[in-house]
Design a protein around this motif. Structure first.
Motif, mmCIF file in Angstrom:
data_model
loop_
_atom_site.group_PDB
_atom_site.id
_atom_site.type_symbol
_atom_site.label_atom_id
_atom_site.label_comp_id
_atom_site.label_asym_id
_atom_site.label_seq_id
_atom_site.Cartn_x
_atom_site.Cartn_y
_atom_site.Cartn_z
ATOM 1 N N CYS A 30 3.383 8.939 37.923
ATOM 2 C CA CYS A 30 2.548 9.939 38.430
ATOM 3 C C CYS A 30 1.802 9.159 39.727
ATOM 4 C CB CYS A 30 1.636 10.568 37.678
ATOM 5 S SG CYS A 30 0.369 9.676 36.863
ATOM 6 N N VAL A 31 1.447 9.981 40.473
ATOM 7 C CA VAL A 31 0.189 9.544 41.621
ATOM 8 C C VAL A 31 -0.985 9.929 41.142
ATOM 9 C CG1 VAL A 31 -0.367 9.458 43.942
ATOM 10 C CG2 VAL A 31 2.154 9.627 43.295
ATOM 11 N N LEU A 32 -1.861 9.229 40.919
ATOM 12 C CA LEU A 32 -3.436 9.566 40.486
ATOM 13 C C LEU A 32 -3.987 9.222 41.624
ATOM 14 C CD1 LEU A 32 -4.006 7.664 37.180
ATOM 15 C CD2 LEU A 32 -3.453 10.070 37.686
ATOM 16 N N GLY A 33 -4.895 10.397 42.010
ATOM 17 C CA GLY A 33 -6.004 10.276 43.179
ATOM 18 C C GLY A 33 -7.236 9.975 42.461
ATOM 19 N N LEU A 34 -8.026 9.153 42.854
ATOM 20 C CA LEU A 34 -9.096 8.452 42.338
ATOM 21 C C LEU A 34 -10.361 8.322 43.143
ATOM 22 C CD1 LEU A 34 -7.504 5.470 40.430
ATOM 23 C CD2 LEU A 34 -7.858 7.767 39.557
ATOM 24 N N ALA A 35 -11.520 8.691 42.253
ATOM 25 C CA ALA A 35 -12.812 8.611 42.826
ATOM 26 C C ALA A 35 -13.539 7.348 42.487
ATOM 27 C CB ALA A 35 -13.468 10.026 42.513
ATOM 28 N N THR A 36 -14.697 6.955 42.912
ATOM 29 C CA THR A 36 -15.384 6.010 42.553
ATOM 30 C C THR A 36 -17.037 6.718 42.340
ATOM 31 O OG1 THR A 36 -16.310 5.579 44.920
ATOM 32 C CG2 THR A 36 -14.542 4.262 43.927
ATOM 33 N N GLY A 37 -17.852 5.850 41.887
ATOM 34 C CA GLY A 37 -19.440 6.370 41.709
ATOM 35 C C GLY A 37 -19.548 6.489 40.287
ATOM 36 N N SER A 38 -20.777 6.843 39.947
ATOM 37 C CA SER A 38 -20.993 7.266 38.472
ATOM 38 C C SER A 38 -20.242 8.169 37.614
ATOM 39 C CB SER A 38 -22.536 7.525 38.680
ATOM 40 O OG SER A 38 -23.435 6.712 39.107
ATOM 41 N N SER A 59 2.502 0.897 34.402
ATOM 42 C CA SER A 59 3.600 0.167 35.361
ATOM 43 C C SER A 59 4.107 1.144 36.543
ATOM 44 C CB SER A 59 4.615 -0.870 34.728
ATOM 45 O OG SER A 59 5.286 0.180 33.606
ATOM 46 N N SER A 60 4.224 2.170 36.353
ATOM 47 C CA SER A 60 5.029 2.981 37.218
ATOM 48 C C SER A 60 4.046 3.729 37.995
ATOM 49 C CB SER A 60 6.144 3.805 36.723
ATOM 50 O OG SER A 60 6.974 3.074 35.928
ATOM 51 N N VAL A 61 2.716 3.815 37.728
ATOM 52 C CA VAL A 61 1.582 4.693 38.257
ATOM 53 C C VAL A 61 1.424 4.257 39.563
ATOM 54 C CG1 VAL A 61 -0.631 5.556 38.117
ATOM 55 C CG2 VAL A 61 0.902 5.308 36.182
ATOM 56 N N SER A 62 0.922 5.007 40.731
ATOM 57 C CA SER A 62 0.642 4.620 41.821
ATOM 58 C C SER A 62 -0.987 5.425 41.711
ATOM 59 C CB SER A 62 1.290 5.163 43.222
ATOM 60 O OG SER A 62 2.609 4.891 43.130
ATOM 61 N N SER A 63 -1.820 4.954 42.648
ATOM 62 C CA SER A 63 -2.867 5.526 42.728
ATOM 63 C C SER A 63 -3.570 5.573 44.228
ATOM 64 C CB SER A 63 -4.216 4.918 42.024
ATOM 65 O OG SER A 63 -4.399 3.622 42.661
ATOM 66 N N VAL A 64 -4.219 6.494 44.560
ATOM 67 C CA VAL A 64 -4.571 6.700 46.011
ATOM 68 C C VAL A 64 -6.297 7.151 46.108
ATOM 69 C CG1 VAL A 64 -3.574 8.897 46.457
ATOM 70 C CG2 VAL A 64 -4.360 7.743 48.347
ATOM 71 N N ASN A 65 -7.183 6.303 46.537
ATOM 72 C CA ASN A 65 -8.476 6.485 46.481
ATOM 73 C C ASN A 65 -8.930 7.509 47.469
ATOM 74 O OD1 ASN A 65 -8.962 4.541 44.347
ATOM 75 N ND2 ASN A 65 -10.809 5.345 44.695
ATOM 76 N N GLY A 124 4.786 11.192 47.924
ATOM 77 C CA GLY A 124 4.924 12.549 47.641
ATOM 78 C C GLY A 124 3.880 13.420 47.076
ATOM 79 N N GLY A 125 2.537 13.102 47.602
ATOM 80 C CA GLY A 125 1.456 13.806 47.316
ATOM 81 C C GLY A 125 0.868 13.538 45.924
ATOM 82 N N ILE A 126 -0.203 13.850 45.414
ATOM 83 C CA ILE A 126 -0.988 13.749 44.555
ATOM 84 C C ILE A 126 -0.681 14.607 43.240
ATOM 85 C CG2 ILE A 126 -3.563 13.298 43.867
ATOM 86 C CD1 ILE A 126 -3.948 12.693 46.860
#
Ligand code: F6R
Length: 246
Positions: A30-38, A59-65, A124-126
Motif C-alpha cells: 500500500c501507499v501510506l500518506g503520512l503526517a507529522t506533528g504531535s 518491505s513493500s510499503v511506500s509512503s508520501v508525506n 498510483g495514489g494514496i
C-alpha cells in the motif's frame, strides 16, 4: 464519516495505529500518506511496537508525506523528513527509497511541487492518508483561504500556525515562514482518510470541520465530502461537537 471517540491521546494513538496496521496487513504494497506533528507521534510509536512484536511487514510499503518546511535540510531536527526518519522509518523495515517527503531544499517552487505530485501519481495514489488538524482548521499546510488548492503548492504559513509550531523551535523567529504542502485535491483523492485529533484546543476546529459549511476558510471541512473518512478523536477534542449534537 465514522467518528471514533477515545478516552485520551494514548487511546487515540492505539486505535489510529490499529487502523494503519490493518491497512498494511490488508494491502502489503500500500501507499501510506503520512503526517507529522504531535497528533500522530504516539501512533507511530504504537506501530513500531506492533512491528517489533513481529506482526507487520513494511518491505513493500511506500509512503508520501503531506508537507515539509521550505528551506530546512533533511537532517535539520525540525524538518519533517527528520521527524519521519526518527519517529517511524528507522524502526521498521520500510525501504527509505520508497519514502517521499517534499524536498524542502528545492528553491524552484514549481519543480518541488511538480516532483511531489508526480510521485503521488506514479505510486498510483494514496491508499490511506493520515491527517492531523490545525487549530485554524488546516490540513497538511493548506491554510484557510479563499479557494481549495488541488496539487502540491508552496504556502505562506499563517501567524497562528507559526505560533502553534514555535513550540518545537528555540524561538518563534526560527520557524520557517513557508512550507510545501500536498493540495486538498491530492488529499481528497486518497482512498481512505484517517484524521487524528486530540485535546480541547482542537475542539472548535474539529466541530467546524465536522458540521460547519464546507469552505476553504476551514480547509478540513472538505472532508465532509470524502466517502471514507475515519475520525479518531479523544473526548476533549470532541467536546464542542458533542455539545452541538446534544
Ligand atoms: C503535519 C501537518 C499539519 C498538522 C497540524 C496539527 O504534517 O500536516 O497539518 O497535522 O498542524 O499539528 P499537531 O498534530 O502537532 O497538533
Amino acid at each position: 464519516m465514522r467518528i471514533i471517540k477515545t478516552e485520551n491521546y494514548e487511546d487515540m494513538s492505539r486505535k489510529g495505529a490499529a487502523i494503519v496496521c490493518a491497512q498494511v496487513i490488508l494491502k502489503p504494497d500500500c501507499v501510506l500518506g503520512l503526517a507529522t506533528g504531535s497528533s500522530p507521534e504516539q501512533m507511530y510509536a504504537e506501530i513500531i511496537q506492533t512491528y517489533q512484536q513481529g506482526g507487520l511487514d513494511f518491505s513493500s510499503v511506500s509512503s508520501v508525506n503531506l508537507d515539509e518546511y521550505r528551506g530546512l535540510e533533511p537532517d535539520n531536527s525540525q524538518s519533517y523528513r527528520y521527524f519521519m526518519n526518527k519517529k517511524l522509518f528507522e524502526h521498521v523495515n520500510i525501504d527509505l527509497a520508497n519514502t517521499y517527503v517534499p524536498d524542502g531544499l528545492e528553491t524552484d517552487t514549481k519543480k518541488a511541487c511538480k516532483n511531489h505530485d508526480d510521485i503521488i501519481e506514479r505510486l498510483g495514489g494514496i491508499d490511506l492518508q493520515v491527517l492531523g488538524i490545525g487549530m485554524n482548521g488546516h490540513i497538511g499546510f493548506n491554510e484557510p483561504g479563499d479557494h481549495f488548492e488541488n496539487g502540491t503548492h508552496c504556502m505562506d504559513l499563517t501567524d497562528s500556525t507559526i505560533e502553534a509550531n514555535s513550540r518545537f523551535f528555540a524561538s518563534r523567529d526560527e520557524v520557517p515562514k513557508q512550507a510545501y504542502t500536498m493540495g486538498i485535491g491530492s488529499i481528497m483523492r486518497a482512498k481512505k482518510i484517517l484524521l487524528l485529533v486530540s485535546g480541547e484546543q482542537k475542539a472548535e476546529a474539529l466541530a467546524k470541520a465536522l458540521t460547519g459549511p464546507v469552505t476553504p476558510q476551514v480547509p478540513a471541512s472538505i472532508l465532509q465530502l470524502h466517502a471514507d473518512v475515519t475520525v479518531v478523536a479523544d473526548e476533549a477534542a470532541l467536546s464542542v461537537y458533542q455539545k452541538q449534537q446534544a
